[in-house]
Design an enzyme around this catalytic site. Structure first.
Site, PDB file in Angstrom:
ATOM      1  N   LYS B  76       1.778  -2.198 -14.828  1.00  0.00           N
ATOM      2  CA  LYS B  76       1.806  -3.215 -13.773  1.00  0.00           C
ATOM      3  C   LYS B  76       0.429  -3.866 -13.725  1.00  0.00           C
ATOM      4  CE  LYS B  76       2.968  -3.740  -8.816  1.00  0.00           C
ATOM      5  NZ  LYS B  76       3.359  -3.039  -7.574  1.00  0.00           N
ATOM      6  N   SER B 151       7.440  -4.806  -5.136  1.00  0.00           N
ATOM      7  CA  SER B 151       6.587  -5.709  -5.871  1.00  0.00           C
ATOM      8  C   SER B 151       6.492  -5.397  -7.357  1.00  0.00           C
ATOM      9  CB  SER B 151       5.180  -5.673  -5.285  1.00  0.00           C
ATOM     10  OG  SER B 151       4.605  -4.390  -5.477  1.00  0.00           O
ATOM     11  N   SER B 175       7.715  -0.410  -3.276  1.00  0.00           N
ATOM     12  CA  SER B 175       7.529  -1.298  -4.428  1.00  0.00           C
ATOM     13  C   SER B 175       7.850  -0.692  -5.788  1.00  0.00           C
ATOM     14  CB  SER B 175       6.088  -1.830  -4.455  1.00  0.00           C
ATOM     15  OG  SER B 175       5.937  -2.857  -3.511  1.00  0.00           O
TER      16      SER B 175
END
Lengths: 477, 484
Positions: B76, B151, B175
């Site tokens: 990420k 997210s 997330s």
């Protein structure tokens, strides 16, 4: 009206750790800009603070020295505001729960009385960087070397009643942090600086007047002047029927005045909240005891000991214990020469005089404790007189070697041979027939003249008492 | 090759069925080919990946290496990667090349994993749909008109689309778990403090936690084993040994006590999603688990408390993005105030600004007690609810998200409805507990996630519970159409 000033001080002292309070970067002063700022100090994305254990021990040490409570749990908070030299946009500081609370220090007033000043709290925090407005046309340079340097902020109760008291308190704290070796106390480099909260009230009143805060003064002289200026300014306003505005003021040393910096209305909302990157700081009783075991003898204890052990006056003991280095030096001289009072006179007299004249620290004295003691021994064994000793001292100061070398090289050894002195006396008597006649006619005060002549002729090396006795005998004959 | 799990890849590499270089090259080609449709990857690090793969092959050839050696993964873009842009999905950091690796990146590299690139995400991890990214929304591989959740939407979509067997994610309020649910993969948010936050760009420091996003629980166990552990650079990481998470995967579930919070099955829960969860519970019952209803009475306070605590911390954490030292700086600032205002005004997107405003307000003098302090008290109550529940049950189960993946743009104008999509996940972060989401069926043709919540540091049990389910079901093996 008779006005009474009410003063409280906030002292920021830089802790003498090797690395910063939340990072491993060095705290050494004077490096080229931004060479001692690591990713943490720069506030790069993703970095996290890790508390420096040495800074914690120093805060505990200070707390113990002022008989304060060491909090078993204290909390680091974020003080949020934007400024270019504040990399994270917040300063990590202790807010609601500081590590040190409710301490006290004793200051000596001019009349010799002692007064207890309360210390509300002392807390750990990080310093910001520096904004450099010179050197960059139309721009500001940022140096983050200082960012993250550990500070101990020491907040007094509003117990001080004059600028003099404030200075005495500030000096006391300064001496204490140096005794404890938790700060170098260097005021030029900003390692020890002070904010003063000042208000005035009619004497006898219980209420406090409206206060102003004078920011960032870094000398004893300036803090005294700034406070006195501020007291006068507030009294003038009040006597003219006006009201003091609560505000932050800056002291301008060049003009000797304080100027408004920002008012209460402009005061920032720092939005303090506990820093989620740092756990509450826990200090166990064992930890406190471990630190207590490292405490040196503190100034007050040392002063009392000097009075008892060396028979010094309160004043002399106070002067000699003003700094740990001076006290250590004195004790070394006293121990080596064996005469505490003589040692005190020389350390406070000749040595301090030379140090002051050349603006040097005791640590840089060219005359070591051993050298001074060596010279004092020569006074005690009557090799030299006290007067000649001053010459010897100056020669030692100028690097001519230790006392024995100087005495030998300069031929300053006291003449004690009676025959040699008598020969000189005879010369003096025969050279001054008129004075001899007057003396013998009863003008006995002239003995001083004859002693002087003999001493002059011996280059000061004769023992004045011996000369005196021999002269009296000869003149009588 | 791209359909293999970490465990399968590790076996194949060891048997020399293919090399890490071959696999890496194939996955990089797959990213080049398929990602334009998904927008899951912000930066592909092809050269670095090939170099790491070559190194892994050397180690494998000499009989060294562990289960992750030579396994390609994605990070990420919230994890700092030395020498590689680390954008956090924001214009603010579009030009930021991190000078150091996050601990998670460092540890996975040390374990031999190959980094293929950095995945798209909601800006500064603030969002539940991956629509707040400066780099544009990520599409759900199951239906590219729909969001993948957020997210960690890029990581989720990439793993679901078989662009990589695994990716890292972070979870502040759901997330990892919510996008895992919405894309049909396995996601684990560990106990707060289990995985170091050093180098993981902060959103809300007291809630943020990194974790693995994989296709199977077994892979999550392998990933977590490499990611977890005490880090002296993170004061909130916990000094506690890391167990072998793969050791207990096959423990029988006979007698397992599962608690179903009554509050997780009320209004707002899609009926078809609820049906999937009930189906999953039947599987557990067959395996010998005992299911009972429990209550987490303060659940309704979780979302409001979260939307005070998280924005408060973010308002302070994001103050460092001021245009002074790194990141976006506006053109020709007139003065300092102009520099601040325009750099931040232009560098941050709308959702980030909204949260900074909310957080700044919540911390302001006069409001602090009413908001921040009260939210912290609620946090305590929520944690107490869970602690009481864990006296009676071993794990808590329920839906990860009240609905399946929603359409792009469907909730962008309604932040509160967006926030409610994390209603079942947020409390877990507030309490610091570990939580997982695993595929549990399909509703309206889209994946449904089962959330499993465990007690503090009970990751091994969560992984065991998840793994046993995956031995009995094949939901986690379903591949979205077009990505086979």
């Amino acid at each position: 009206m008779d006005w009474e000033p009410v003063i409280g001080l906030e002292i920021h002292t830089q802790l003498a750790t090797k690395s910063k309070i939340f990072s491993g970067a060095s705290t050494a002063y004077g490096a080229p800009p931004n060479t001692q700022a690591c990713a943490v100090d720069l506030g790069l994305p993703g970095v996290l603070p890790v508390l420096n254990a040495a800074a914690v021990d120093m805060a505990i040490k200070f707390g113990l020295a002022i008989e304060a409570r060491i909090a078993p749990v204290s909390v680091f908070a974020r003080k949020n505001y934007f400024y270019p030299d504040l990399p994270k946009g917040y300063q990590i500081s202790q807010y609601e729960l500081p590590i040190v609370e409710h301490g006290r220090v004793v200051i000596e007033l001019e009349d010799g009385e002692e007064k207890v000043i309360g210390v509300t709290r002392a807390h750990l925090e990080e310093d910001a960087g520096k904004s450099l407005h010179e050197d960059f046309h139309g721009m500001t340079g940022i140096d983050l070397n200082r960012a993250g340097t550990p500070l101990l902020e020491i907040v007094s109760e509003p117990d001080l009643r004059s600028a003099r008291e404030a200075v005495a308190y500030m000096k006391k704290i300064h001496s204490l942090v140096r005794y404890l070796e938790i700060s170098d106390g260097n005021m030029q480099e900003g390692s020890f600086r002070c904010d003063a909260n000042v208000s005035v009230r009619p004497r006898g009143s219980k209420e406090f007047g409206t206060r102003t805060e004078i920011k960032n003064v870094n000398s004893f002289r300036f803090i005294e002047r700034a406070i006195n200026y501020e007291i006068e300014r507030q009294i003038e306003i009040l006597e003219a029927g006006g009201q003091v505005v609560q505000e932050t003021r800056l002291y301008d040393a060049a003009r000797n005045e304080t100027r408004s910096m920002r008012s209460k209305e402009e005061a920032m909302d720092y939005r303090y909240f506990p820093d989620p990157d740092l756990l509450p700081l826990e200090v166990t009783a064992e930890h406190i005891e471990r630190v207590r075991a490292t405490l040196p003898e503190l100034p007050d204890a040392k002063r009392h000991r000097f009075m008892e052990e060396y028979g010094l006056s309160a004043y002399d003991a106070g002067v000699l214990t003003a700094s740990r280095e001076l006290a250590d030096y004195y004790e070394e001289v006293a121990r080596l020469c064996g005469e505490a009072k003589l040692a005190a006179n020389w350390v406070m007299g000749e040595l301090s005089g030379f140090l002051n004249k050349e603006n040097r620290d005791i640590a840089d004295s060219p005359v070591s404790a051993a050298m001074l003691a060596g010279m004092l021994k020569r006074i005690l064994d009557e090799t030299i007189s006290g007067k000649i000793a001053k010459e010897v001292f100056e020669a030692m100061w100028n690097g001519e070697g230790d006392a024995d070398t100087v005495i030998e090289k300069r031929g300053l050894k006291q003449i004690t041979d009676t025959g040699a002195i008598e020969a000189i006396i005879d010369e003096v008597i025969s050279a001054n027939p008129r004075q001899v006649e007057q003396y013998r006619a009863g003008k006995e005060k002239l003995i001083g003249f004859f002693v002087g002549q003999v001493m002059k002729a011996t280059g000061g090396k004769a023992n004045p008492a011996q000369v005196n006795a021999l002269l009296k005998k000869k003149l009588a004959g | 090759m791209h359909r293999l799990t970490i465990a399968e890849v590790a076996g194949a590499l060891r048997r020399r069925e293919f090399s890490s270089e071959e696999l890496t090259r194939a996955l990089l080609a797959r990213i080049r080919e398929l990602d334009p449709e998904l927008n899951a990857v912000i930066t592909a690090t092809e050269e670095e990946a090939m170099a790491q793969a070559a190194e892994a092959d050397r180690r494998l050839a000499s009989g060294e290496g562990g289960p992750l050696t030579g396994v390609p993964i994605l990070h990420k873009d919230i994890f700092c990667t030395r020498g590689v842009r680390t954008s956090c999905g924001s214009r603010m950091l579009d030009n930021f090349i991190a000078p150091y690796d996050a601990t998670v990146v460092e540890k996975l590299a040390a374990a031999g994993a190959v980094m293929l690139g950095k995945t798209n995400m909601d800006e500064f991890a603030m969002g539940s749909s991956n629509e707040t990214s400066f780099y544009g929304p990520v599409k759900n591989p199951w239906d590219t008109d729909r969001v993948p959740g957020g997210s960690s939407g890029g990581s989720a979509a990439a793993v679901a689309a078989r662009l990589a067997p695994a990716a890292t994610g972070t979870d502040t309020g759901g997330s990892i778990r919510q996008p895992a649910a919405l894309t049909g993969i396995t996601g684990l948010k560990p106990t707060y403090g289990r995985v170091s936050r050093w180098g993981m760009i902060a959103f809300a420091s007291s809630l943020d936690q990194g974790g693995p996003m994989t296709r199977t629980a077994e892979d999550a166990a392998i990933m977590l084993g490499a990611m977890a552990g005490f880090d002296p650079r993170d004061s909130t990481s916990i000094d506690r040994p890391v167990p072998d998470y793969t050791a207990a995967l096959d423990q029988p579930l006979d007698g397992l006590r599962i608690g179903l919070p009554r509050e997780y099955f009320g209004d707002g829960l899609d009926n078809d999603v609820a049906a999937c969860i009930e189906g999953a519970l039947e599987v557990y019952k067959r395996m010998g688990a005992r299911v009972s209803e429990i209550s987490l009475p303060n659940t309704h306070l979780a979302v409001p408390a979260y939307y005070v605590v998280a924005p408060a911390e973010c308002s302070s954490n994001l103050s460092r993005y001021d245009g002074v030292r790194f990141g976006y700086r506006c053109q020709d600032p007139r003065d300092l105030e102009d520099l601040y205002k325009r750099s931040r005004g232009e560098g941050f997107g709308a959702e980030v600004k909204r949260r900074i405003m909310i957080g700044t307000y919540a911390l302001s003098a006069g409001y602090y007690d009413a908001y921040y302090l009260k939210a912290q008290k609620i946090r305590r109550l929520i944690r107490d609810d869970f602690m009481r529940a864990f006296e009676e049950v071993d794990v808590i189960m329920g839906p990860t998200s009240p609905t399946v993946a929603f359409r792009l743009g469907e909730k962008t104008d309604d932040p509160v409805s967006m926030y409610l999509s994390d209603i079942y996940t947020i409390a877990v972060n507030l309490a610091g507990l570990p939580g997982m989401s695993i595929p549990a069926g399909f509703a309206h043709g889209l994946p449904v996630g089962l959330q499993i919540i465990g007690n503090l540091f009970d990751e091994a049990r969560l992984l065991n519970v998840a793994h046993k389910f995956q031995q009995e079901t094949d939901w986690h093996q379903q591949v979205p159409g077009g990505f086979e």
